[in-house]
Design a protein around this motif. Structure first.
Motif, PDB file in Angstrom:
ATOM      1  N   ARG A 886       0.856  -1.196   0.000  1.00 28.45           N
ATOM      2  CA  ARG A 886       0.000   0.000   0.000  1.00 28.45           C
ATOM      3  C   ARG A 886       0.886   1.238   0.000  1.00 28.45           C
ATOM      4  O   ARG A 886       1.678   1.437   0.913  1.00 28.45           O
ATOM      5  N   TYR A 887       0.714   2.071  -0.997  1.00 26.58           N
ATOM      6  CA  TYR A 887       1.605   3.219  -1.202  1.00 26.58           C
ATOM      7  C   TYR A 887       0.829   4.522  -1.039  1.00 26.58           C
ATOM      8  O   TYR A 887      -0.300   4.655  -1.521  1.00 26.58           O
ATOM      9  N   TYR A 888       1.467   5.496  -0.368  1.00 30.66           N
ATOM     10  CA  TYR A 888       0.914   6.832  -0.167  1.00 30.66           C
ATOM     11  C   TYR A 888       1.980   7.848  -0.556  1.00 30.66           C
ATOM     12  O   TYR A 888       3.110   7.792  -0.053  1.00 30.66           O
ATOM     13  N   SER A 889       1.660   8.761  -1.427  1.00 30.70           N
ATOM     14  CA  SER A 889       2.635   9.770  -1.827  1.00 30.70           C
ATOM     15  C   SER A 889       2.848  10.776  -0.700  1.00 30.70           C
ATOM     16  O   SER A 889       2.091  10.823   0.266  1.00 30.70           O
ATOM     17  N   GLY A 890       3.889  11.599  -0.833  1.00 26.56           N
ATOM     18  CA  GLY A 890       4.233  12.553   0.208  1.00 26.56           C
ATOM     19  C   GLY A 890       3.272  13.721   0.284  1.00 26.56           C
ATOM     20  O   GLY A 890       2.468  13.964  -0.621  1.00 26.56           O
ATOM     21  N   LEU A 891       3.371  14.462   1.393  1.00 25.09           N
ATOM     22  CA  LEU A 891       2.494  15.606   1.631  1.00 25.09           C
ATOM     23  C   LEU A 891       3.312  16.817   2.069  1.00 25.09           C
ATOM     24  O   LEU A 891       4.364  16.676   2.704  1.00 25.09           O
ATOM     25  N   LYS A 892       2.794  17.978   1.747  1.00 27.18           N
ATOM     26  CA  LYS A 892       3.366  19.221   2.268  1.00 27.18           C
ATOM     27  C   LYS A 892       2.781  19.474   3.651  1.00 27.18           C
ATOM     28  O   LYS A 892       1.578  19.428   3.843  1.00 27.18           O
ATOM     29  N   ASP A 893       3.651  19.756   4.603  1.00 32.01           N
ATOM     30  CA  ASP A 893       3.245  19.957   5.988  1.00 32.01           C
ATOM     31  C   ASP A 893       3.774  21.306   6.461  1.00 32.01           C
ATOM     32  O   ASP A 893       4.765  21.819   5.920  1.00 32.01           O
ATOM     33  N   GLN A 894       3.133  21.877   7.467  1.00 28.03           N
ATOM     34  CA  GLN A 894       3.658  23.120   8.011  1.00 28.03           C
ATOM     35  C   GLN A 894       4.942  22.831   8.789  1.00 28.03           C
ATOM     36  O   GLN A 894       5.155  21.739   9.293  1.00 28.03           O
ATOM     37  N   CYS A 895       5.819  23.826   8.856  1.00 29.70           N
ATOM     38  CA  CYS A 895       7.077  23.670   9.585  1.00 29.70           C
ATOM     39  C   CYS A 895       6.804  23.628  11.081  1.00 29.70           C
ATOM     40  O   CYS A 895       5.849  24.233  11.580  1.00 29.70           O
ATOM     41  N   TYR A 896       7.679  22.930  11.788  1.00 28.51           N
ATOM     42  CA  TYR A 896       7.593  23.003  13.240  1.00 28.51           C
ATOM     43  C   TYR A 896       7.973  24.400  13.707  1.00 28.51           C
ATOM     44  O   TYR A 896       7.326  24.982  14.580  1.00 28.51           O
ATOM     45  N   ASP A 897       9.020  24.960  13.116  1.00 28.00           N
ATOM     46  CA  ASP A 897       9.445  26.314  13.457  1.00 28.00           C
ATOM     47  C   ASP A 897      10.179  26.890  12.248  1.00 28.00           C
ATOM     48  O   ASP A 897      11.165  26.328  11.784  1.00 28.00           O
ATOM     49  N   ASN A 898       9.650  27.996  11.709  1.00 26.86           N
ATOM     50  CA  ASN A 898      10.303  28.622  10.566  1.00 26.86           C
ATOM     51  C   ASN A 898      10.942  29.962  10.943  1.00 26.86           C
ATOM     52  O   ASN A 898      11.079  30.849  10.106  1.00 26.86           O
ATOM     53  N   THR A 899      11.317  30.099  12.216  1.00 25.85           N
ATOM     54  CA  THR A 899      11.983  31.325  12.654  1.00 25.85           C
ATOM     55  C   THR A 899      13.313  31.480  11.909  1.00 25.85           C
ATOM     56  O   THR A 899      14.112  30.543  11.859  1.00 25.85           O
ATOM     57  N   PRO A 900      13.560  32.658  11.301  1.00 28.91           N
ATOM     58  CA  PRO A 900      14.823  32.850  10.574  1.00 28.91           C
ATOM     59  C   PRO A 900      16.022  32.500  11.436  1.00 28.91           C
ATOM     60  O   PRO A 900      16.131  32.901  12.590  1.00 28.91           O
ATOM     61  N   GLY A 901      16.899  31.695  10.860  1.00 26.75           N
ATOM     62  CA  GLY A 901      18.094  31.278  11.564  1.00 26.75           C
ATOM     63  C   GLY A 901      17.940  30.001  12.354  1.00 26.75           C
ATOM     64  O   GLY A 901      18.931  29.434  12.804  1.00 26.75           O
ATOM     65  N   GLU A 902      16.690  29.552  12.522  1.00 27.60           N
ATOM     66  CA  GLU A 902      16.457  28.320  13.278  1.00 27.60           C
ATOM     67  C   GLU A 902      15.976  27.193  12.356  1.00 27.60           C
ATOM     68  O   GLU A 902      16.592  26.144  12.266  1.00 27.60           O
ATOM     69  N   TYR A 903      14.841  27.399  11.684  1.00 30.61           N
ATOM     70  CA  TYR A 903      14.351  26.475  10.668  1.00 30.61           C
ATOM     71  C   TYR A 903      14.334  25.019  11.150  1.00 30.61           C
ATOM     72  O   TYR A 903      15.061  24.168  10.654  1.00 30.61           O
ATOM     73  N   VAL A 904      13.528  24.744  12.154  1.00 32.41           N
ATOM     74  CA  VAL A 904      13.396  23.387  12.670  1.00 32.41           C
ATOM     75  C   VAL A 904      12.359  22.642  11.832  1.00 32.41           C
ATOM     76  O   VAL A 904      11.212  23.069  11.728  1.00 32.41           O
ATOM     77  N   GLU A 905      12.782  21.529  11.220  1.00 30.60           N
ATOM     78  CA  GLU A 905      11.914  20.737  10.359  1.00 30.60           C
ATOM     79  C   GLU A 905      11.191  21.630   9.358  1.00 30.60           C
ATOM     80  O   GLU A 905       9.965  21.667   9.296  1.00 30.60           O
ATOM     81  N   CYS A 906      11.956  22.322   8.561  1.00 31.43           N
ATOM     82  CA  CYS A 906      11.394  23.274   7.604  1.00 31.43           C
ATOM     83  C   CYS A 906      12.233  23.219   6.330  1.00 31.43           C
ATOM     84  O   CYS A 906      13.223  23.944   6.195  1.00 31.43           O
TER      85      CYS A 906
END
Length: 990
Positions: A886-906
């Motif tokens: 069973r296959y599922y394609s990828g998805l766009k998700d919101q970032c955990y943290d997109n603070t400039p200079g940090e970018y956690v999971e973004c």
């Protein structure tokens, strides 16, 4: 005029034919001297009422036979159907812990991501029971009674009426059964939880005149707990365990009651308003700080020592027990009349648990307590004697548990027969169906506010013991509550006094009368075939009521207040379907035919609607079939939509005016809209403790938002287009290739617009109609220079609003290989490729194509671009095996943290969401799950099966867009995909 003519024709035909008898599809013409009883066999054609031609090939119908059902290793209809690539996330799933209401605990289906109440569920062509909200619990249909499942993946309102927008699930039960059969099943997850047991027994017997089948099933699914796995133990999936905790923990927190500034007590803000300090109870080696009273320290909203991971106390998947009885009978009254009956009864018990209530003065403000429940200045445990104190305290020792007891009944009685007319065979049937759904909700763990205030009220000393000062309260069981001391300080007797046992009931029922007649009119020239007609009428009455606990409804407890629901409506309907074969056995036209259907529906609440469907089938050569449909459809508003009492909900949302994580942070237009509404440029959204939010996930509202019904709702309407190709090359026997294009457009969506949508419609889409639905608070924080606040009122009442358009392709490749010395092999591949899933929230709003996203404004569904199943099945003598991917394609998700200079999971911090205006995106990868099954047939007619689903223990990515605690596995079926799932089963025929 045309509508009235159609209705009159159908009624007249039904009245003329209602006393005649039933025909089987393959019966020969009746003769005057016929003495031998005719063999009657009901043939159910999903999507058509024509019984004498094979017209279902004009429409995309997917069929799962009994062998395919057993190969899944699943025992619930919803879990089986969820494997289909064209299925989306049901409106309510067993792991929706934060969902509330009578439908929680049931199992539902959702075709094309259009919503469970836009999928019509039939059993043998008849409607199954539904709840007040229009949901059909398919778990009440025992798998042991199923012969096959047909899924019609296009609109069918012209045949079946309301709800058949996304498609139709028609579950066909066994018609004849001789002997007995028993099944035993046991399965569990790799972590040792989520055990599933299933036992069923079926008995049947047929004579020359009668055929009876009786079945019973018992199923138990044990709960799964969030604290069992890292993926569910924390609110953000364990990726960042330090975040996502509730600001209200099990140790008390108080607000300094000082009326004027004193050293360490607080400070004045820029508006001259006193902002008091908050103090938390010392525990675990903590010491007094910040001018706090003895035994307390200055509260720091970022320190998890004073916060709480509420997820650890919750069920991830509700436990369920289900008992079902099923019986059906066919009795040949005469050679050409058969009586039939079916009865099914089920009892479902399910239980969900939430963490203890985040009890505070602020969330108890209302008519009963205008300033909220407070600790009295005369209470012995108040650290500020003489002054009433506001507090925060999660009652972790008293989790909130809701037990749902649901009873479902379905009864069908009818007759069918046949006759000769116009030198052709005609069939008729007349049925009465009754369905009832009764649900009792029992909830514990919420607090009686009157008792809580008494326990926190003035105290006295009696025989050296602290006691409630009021004699009447003492007589009622009142004990003083040291609420701030935390776990262990509250006796069980006091919890019993504080706990409120609430009870609510819901009932809905449907009376349905139908009559149908179909048969041949005349032969077309050139041996093209018979022109066939089907007409019918239906009268359906629907009624229901919800009776909440009256004490809760008055706002006397910490539970969400809800008002009563009561209403009814009826509809009179008539349809006609005409099938015309035009050409046959000609060059370039081995077959050419058309099908036209129209249904007129008149509802007592909103009026009438007519829905037409046009289909064609063309076989240019013997190996190729081209098919297509154009259909109009509708969904009538439900009892709950029309007459549901206002309710409350605590939602998680991100304020677009937040200057750091909201759309205003990067979108000048949104900043301007917020400013025009009086929101300062440095505004920050805060959580329940008053701390600014830390990432794009937003926060849960500290005050309840209001949702409600609308008696003036109109039906949703839809247009469906399909075009398909079926290729079965004669050179390769057993190979079938299908591809079907679909396009579905739904208007006048009945929508409960959630908090995020309302705020974004106001500020991002600039729709003023939504700006009056909410209010907000804001105040300056001189220590940071920011203005902090939150939305404090919001109305989410239903409306006919917006549109939804989806289109894509279904592709199937099925190949039955020639038998070899190694056995028989079958290969099946089914895929759905989505090219568009576009929603428009309202007039003038920007269209949102959410393919490859989580559709946050449509139930947080995962809108996969591609879903695909590949199965290889093998049989050799008494052995068999299958392997499924069973296959599922990828998805766009919101970032955990997109603070400039940090970018956690973004992965794409500069990406700007084109609809909500927020920036930052994290692309999550695709995932595939592998399932395997092995089976052995013993000489004594016993079949052993063993299997493993998700055999490689695959973990999918975690999605922050999901608003409730969940798993990184595809959210529609976490019970089996969260880790390995092992099962064994045994089938015995007698």
């Amino acid at each position: 005029m045309k509508q009235k003519t159609l209705l009159a024709t159908a009624i007249a035909a039904a009245l003329v034919l209602q006393t005649w008898s039933v025909a089987a599809q393959d019966a020969a013409p009746a003769q005057a001297d016929q003495t031998k009883a005719k063999s009657l066999e009901t043939v159910t054609v999903t999507g058509s009422r024509i019984r004498s031609v094979d017209v279902e090939t004009s429409q995309p119908v997917f069929t799962m036979d009994r062998a395919a059902i057993q190969a899944t290793g699943l025992t619930n209809v919803n879990d089986i159907l969820a494997r289909m690539p064209s299925m989306g996330t049901p409106d309510i799933t067993p792991q929706d812990t934060l969902s509330s209401g009578a439908d929680v605990g049931g199992r539902y289906v959702n075709i094309r991501n259009l919503g469970s109440n836009r999928t019509l569920v039939l059993v043998n062509g008849k409607r199954w029971s539904t709840s007040l909200s229009g949901l059909t619990d398919v778990s009440t249909i025992p798998v042991s009674m199923i012969e096959r499942i047909d899924v019609l993946k296009d609109g069918a309102s012209s045949i079946y009426g309301s709800d058949a927008i996304g498609g139709v699930v028609n579950i066909i039960t066994k018609e004849k059964f001789e002997g007995a059969e028993a099944n035993v099943y046991y399965g569990q997850n790799g972590q040792g939880d989520g055990q599933t047991q299933n036992y069923d027994f079926t008995w049947g017997h047929s004579t020359e005149k009668n055929s009876i089948i009786i079945g019973a099933a018992w199923q138990q699914t044990d709960p799964m707990w969030d604290n069992k796995r890292d993926e569910t133990r924390y609110a953000n999936g364990g990726r960042h365990p330090e975040d996502g905790w509730s600001s209200t923990g099990p140790y008390g927190r108080i607000v300094d009651p000082s009326a004027a500034g004193t050293a360490g007590a607080g400070s004045y803000n820029s508006a001259g308003k006193w902002v008091p300090n908050q103090y938390a109870y010392n525990h675990g080696g903590q010491t007094t700080t910040g001018g706090a009273p003895a035994g307390y320290h200055l509260y720091d909203g970022s320190d998890n020592a004073d916060r709480y991971n509420s997820t650890q106390d919750m069920t991830f998947r509700a436990g369920t027990k289900l008992k079902t009885l099923f019986a059906q009978d066919q009795y040949r009254l005469t050679d050409n009349i058969t009586l039939h009956g079916m009865a099914a009864a089920s009892v479902r018990d399910s239980s969900t648990q939430l963490a203890g209530y985040p009890f505070s003065t602020g969330n108890t403000v209302g008519d009963l307590f205008p300033t909220g429940v407070q600790i009295s200045g005369q209470n012995a445990y108040n650290p500020f004697p003489g002054q009433d104190v506001s507090f925060f305290r999660r009652t972790a020792e008293l989790p909130r548990v809701t037990d749902t007891h649901a009873k479902t009944y379905n009864i069908n009685l009818g007759a069918q027969g046949y006759f000769q007319f116009l030198d052709h065979e005609w069939s008729w049937d007349a049925d009465y169906s009754y369905a009832q759904n009764k649900i009792h909700l029992a909830t514990t763990g919420n607090l009686d506010l009157r008792h809580a205030q008494a326990a926190l009220g003035p105290t006295t000393t009696i025989n050296g013991q602290v006691a409630c000062a009021n004699e009447a309260d003492r007589a009622a069981g009142c004990l003083p509550w040291n609420i701030l001391a935390g776990p262990g300080a509250t006796s069980q007797a006091l919890w019993n006094y504080l706990n409120y046992n609430e009870s609510a009931r819901q009932v809905s029922s449907t009376d349905d009368y139908t009559a149908n007649v179909s048969g041949g009119l005349f032969e077309m020239p050139g041996n093209a075939g018979t022109v066939n007609l089907a007409v019918g009428i239906e009268h359906r009455g629907v009624k229901g009521a919800f009776r909440p606990d009256s004490y809760v409804a008055q706002g006397y407890t910490t539970d969400l207040a809800a008002n009563a629901t009561s209403g009814a409506y009826f509809t009179n309907e008539a349809y006609a379907e005409l099938d015309v074969p035009v050409l046959r056995d000609l060059p370039g036209a081995q077959e050419l035919g058309f099908n036209v259907a129209s249904r007129y529906s008149n509802y007592s609440n909103f009026g009438s609607t007519t829905n037409n469907k046009y289909s064609f089938r063309w076989r240019p050569i013997e190996d190729v079939l081209v098919r297509g449909t154009f259909a109009k459809g509708f969904r009538a508003p439900t009892i709950d939509d029309l007459y549901g009492g206002p309710g409350q909900s605590f939602e998680t949302f991100l304020d677009p005016c937040d200057s750091k994580f909201g759309a205003a942070a990067s979108n000048a237009g949104v900043r301007a809209a917020c400013s025009a509404a009086g929101v300062p440029a440095n505004y920050r959204q805060v959580d329940g403790s008053g701390t600014p939010i830390k990432n794009n996930t937003g926060t849960q509202t500290p005050v309840p938002f209001i949702s409600g019904s609308n008696p003036n709702l109109q039906p949703e309407t839809s247009t469906t287009r399909t075009l398909g190709l079926v290729f079965s090359p004669h050179q390769v026997e057993g190979l079938d290739f299908t591809v079907d294009y679909y396009n579905i457009y739904v208007k006048n969506l009945i929508t409960a617009v959630d908090a995020s949508s309302i705020l974004n419609l106001c500020y991002v889409q600039n729709d003023p109609a939504y700006c009056g639905r909410f209010t907000r608070t804001a105040q300056a924080d001189p220590s940071t220079g920011l203005v902090v606040g939150s939305v404090n009122t919001l109305n989410e009442s239903l409306s006919n609003l917006g549109t939804l358009k989806t289109e894509g392709y279904d592709v199937g490749i099925h190949y039955r290989l020639p038998e070899t010395s190694f056995g028989r092999f079958r290969i099946a591949s089914d895929s759905t490729y989505l090219t568009k899933y576009e929603t428009v929230s309202g007039p003038g709003s920007t269209p949102k194509d959410q393919v490859g996203f989580f559709a946050a404004d449509n139930g947080a569904q995962a809108i996969y671009r591609l879903r695909s199943n590949l199965q290889v099945d093998w049989d050799f003598k008494q052995f068999g095996a299958s392997w499924t991917i069973r296959y599922y394609s990828g998805l766009k998700d919101q970032c955990y943290d997109n603070t400039p200079g940090e970018y956690v999971e973004c992965s794409s911090p500069n990406y700007t969401n084109p609809w909500w205006g927020t920036y930052g995106m994290s692309q999550k990868g695709s995932v595939a799950f592998n399932d395997a099954q092995f089976r052995y047939t013993a000489p004594w007619k016993g079949v052993f099966s063993v299997g493993v689903n998700n055999i490689f223990n695959k973990k999918g990515p975690y999605y922050y867009s999901v608003p409730t605690s969940g798993t990184g596995s595809p959210p529609y079926n976490p019970a089996f995909d969260i880790d390995r799932y092992f099962y064994v089963s045994y089938n015995q025929k007698f």
